[in-house]
Design a protein around this motif. Structure first.
Motif, mmCIF file in Angstrom:
data_model
loop_
_atom_site.group_PDB
_atom_site.id
_atom_site.type_symbol
_atom_site.label_atom_id
_atom_site.label_comp_id
_atom_site.label_asym_id
_atom_site.label_seq_id
_atom_site.Cartn_x
_atom_site.Cartn_y
_atom_site.Cartn_z
ATOM 1 N N GLY A 14 14.485 -33.909 26.965
ATOM 2 C CA GLY A 14 14.435 -35.101 26.128
ATOM 3 C C GLY A 14 13.314 -35.109 25.108
ATOM 4 N N LYS A 15 12.660 -33.992 24.914
ATOM 5 C CA LYS A 15 11.568 -33.877 23.943
ATOM 6 C C LYS A 15 12.124 -33.442 22.592
ATOM 7 C CE LYS A 15 8.336 -34.200 27.186
ATOM 8 N NZ LYS A 15 7.091 -34.869 27.250
ATOM 9 N N LYS A 16 11.450 -33.860 21.522
ATOM 10 C CA LYS A 16 11.836 -33.439 20.182
ATOM 11 C C LYS A 16 11.168 -32.117 19.842
ATOM 12 C CE LYS A 16 12.879 -37.786 17.947
ATOM 13 N NZ LYS A 16 12.640 -38.617 16.759
ATOM 14 N N THR A 17 11.923 -31.272 19.139
ATOM 15 C CA THR A 17 11.374 -30.021 18.621
ATOM 16 C C THR A 17 12.049 -29.737 17.289
ATOM 17 O OG1 THR A 17 10.782 -27.748 19.191
ATOM 18 C CG2 THR A 17 13.022 -28.444 19.728
ATOM 19 N N SER A 18 11.414 -28.950 16.445
ATOM 20 C CA SER A 18 11.990 -28.677 15.134
ATOM 21 C C SER A 18 11.946 -27.189 14.816
ATOM 22 C CB SER A 18 11.264 -29.470 14.048
ATOM 23 O OG SER A 18 9.915 -29.119 13.980
ATOM 24 N N ILE A 19 12.867 -26.796 13.954
ATOM 25 C CA ILE A 19 12.942 -25.433 13.441
ATOM 26 C C ILE A 19 12.889 -25.549 11.928
ATOM 27 C CG2 ILE A 19 14.352 -23.348 13.246
ATOM 28 C CD1 ILE A 19 15.642 -24.167 15.920
#
Length: 71
Positions: A14-19
């Motif tokens: 449920g954590k946000k991550t970005s590419i």
């Protein structure tokens, strides 16, 4: 001027991550970005410290300009 595509995902925890992809083409469409994000999730291409990417959250193109200063 430099354009960077930022794709944001939610992980299994449920954590946000970005590419981020630098120098994105001018005519990239929301449909193309959505398709790429779906493929990344389906193929399980990236795994983070917070688990697998599970859901698309958002995407944006960041346009950066650099101005040289005479000092």
């Amino acid at each position: 001027m430099s354009k960077t595509l930022v794709m944001n995902f939610l992980t299994a925890e449920g954590k946000k991550t970005s590419i981020r992809f630098k120098d994105v083409k001018e005519a990239v469409t929301p449909t193309e970005v959505s398709t790429v994000m779906d493929t990344i999730i389906e193929k399980n291409i990236f795994i983070t410290t917070n688990g697998e990417l599970k859901l698309k959250d958002s995407a944006q193109i960041v346009d950066t300009t650099t101005e040289e200063l005479a000092i």
